[in-house]
Design an enzyme around this catalytic site. Structure first.
Site, PDB file in Angstrom:
ATOM      1  N   SER A   1       0.809  -1.220   0.000  1.00 58.36           N
ATOM      2  CA  SER A   1       0.000   0.000   0.000  1.00 58.36           C
ATOM      3  C   SER A   1       0.842   1.269   0.000  1.00 58.36           C
ATOM      4  CB  SER A   1      -0.936   0.006   1.217  1.00 58.36           C
ATOM      5  OG  SER A   1      -0.199  -0.127   2.421  1.00 58.36           O
TER       6      SER A   1
ATOM      7  N   GLY B   1      -2.037  -4.285   1.045  1.00 54.48           N
ATOM      8  CA  GLY B   1      -2.202  -5.501   1.824  1.00 54.48           C
ATOM      9  C   GLY B   1      -1.270  -6.627   1.457  1.00 54.48           C
TER      10      GLY B   1
ATOM     11  N   ASN C   1       3.691  -5.743   5.679  1.00 51.89           N
ATOM     12  CA  ASN C   1       2.474  -6.476   6.057  1.00 51.89           C
ATOM     13  C   ASN C   1       2.798  -7.811   6.723  1.00 51.89           C
ATOM     14  OD1 ASN C   1       0.337  -4.671   5.220  1.00 51.89           O
ATOM     15  ND2 ASN C   1       1.007  -5.064   3.122  1.00 51.89           N
TER      16      ASN C   1
ATOM     17  N   ASP D   1      -5.669   6.813   9.447  1.00 54.32           N
ATOM     18  CA  ASP D   1      -5.420   5.460   9.944  1.00 54.32           C
ATOM     19  C   ASP D   1      -4.095   5.326  10.676  1.00 54.32           C
ATOM     20  OD1 ASP D   1      -3.544   5.501   7.895  1.00 54.32           O
ATOM     21  OD2 ASP D   1      -4.561   4.003   6.665  1.00 54.32           O
TER      22      ASP D   1
ATOM     23  N   HIS E   1      -0.627   5.117   6.815  1.00 56.20           N
ATOM     24  CA  HIS E   1      -0.274   5.502   5.447  1.00 56.20           C
ATOM     25  C   HIS E   1      -0.002   7.002   5.361  1.00 56.20           C
ATOM     26  CE1 HIS E   1      -2.646   1.750   5.055  1.00 56.20           C
ATOM     27  NE2 HIS E   1      -1.684   1.457   4.194  1.00 56.20           N
TER      28      HIS E   1
END
Length: 218
Positions: free
Chosen positions: A44, A81, A112, A193, A196
């Site tokens: 991402s 992801g 991840n 979030d 990011h």
């Protein structure tokens, strides 16, 4: 005799034209005008999660390279992801989709795996296979490292963060130690979030990594 008569016929113009002709004859063949192709292959963070395409990492890196006089095209190969295993699974068809051999692949994977607590050995093995495939195709690589979250514990962090320089040394590829350098820990540079980067954060990442990208291209 013929050459002397031609010299007299053209008079002084011969001495102006003659050096130019010599330079043209001696000039090397022009370089390949094709712009360098860079593939940002990752998760991402390279995909630009939560951002318009023009504000994501590939677009901002391309703009900065061109601002610095490098007419590169940066293609987005990030999938939000993705673990290292998922990146490995799509590597070959992703390369086919480019329809041209890239001049550089930025490999940014592993975050991840870490966030899910997957074994470091598993992530390292998949990154190793990715780098092996790219080396077999004679494609230069810039490997972007990542740091472990504090809650992962010291042993995990040492193993996870150590796999990037170990892989770079094994495969003799360029290493950018920490993709989020200059951004990590600065909450104001992240989206809601907290994971990011926002456009300002991406701009900092690009400014920090662009020199390494240019070196890897050479």
């Amino acid at each position: 005799m013929e050459s002397r008569s031609r010299t007299r016929r053209y008079g002084g113009w011969w001495w102006l034209v003659h050096p130019v002709l010599l330079l043209l004859l001696a000039a090397p063949a022009s370089a390949d005008p094709r712009a360098p192709l860079i593939w940002a292959f990752g998760d991402s963070l390279t995909a630009g999660y939560g951002l318009p395409p023009a504000q994501g990492f590939p677009a901002q890196l391309q703009a900065e390279l061109r601002r610095q006089g490098v007419p590169a095209t940066v293609r987005n190969g990030g999938v939000a992801g993705d673990t290292a295993a998922q990146g490995r699974a799509r590597l070959r068809w992703g390369l086919r989709g480019l329809k041209a051999r890239p001049d550089l692949v930025i490999v940014e994977l592993g975050a991840n795996d870490m966030l899910r607590g997957l074994p470091v050995a598993q992530a390292e093995a998949n990154l190793d296979r990715i780098l092996t495939e790219l080396r077999a195709r004679n494609i230069p690589v810039l490997l972007a490292g990542m740091r472990a979250a504090p809650n992962m514990g010291g042993d995990y962090a040492r193993a996870f963060e150590g796999m990037y320089p170990a892989l770079a040394k094994k495969h003799r590829v360029a290493l950018y130690p920490f993709f989020l350098d200059g951004v990590a820990g600065r909450r104001a540079l992240f989206q809601a979030d907290g994971l990011h980067p926002d456009p300002r954060g991406v701009a900092i990442i690009v400014r920090r990594i662009v020199s390494a990208v240019r070196r890897a291209l050479k």
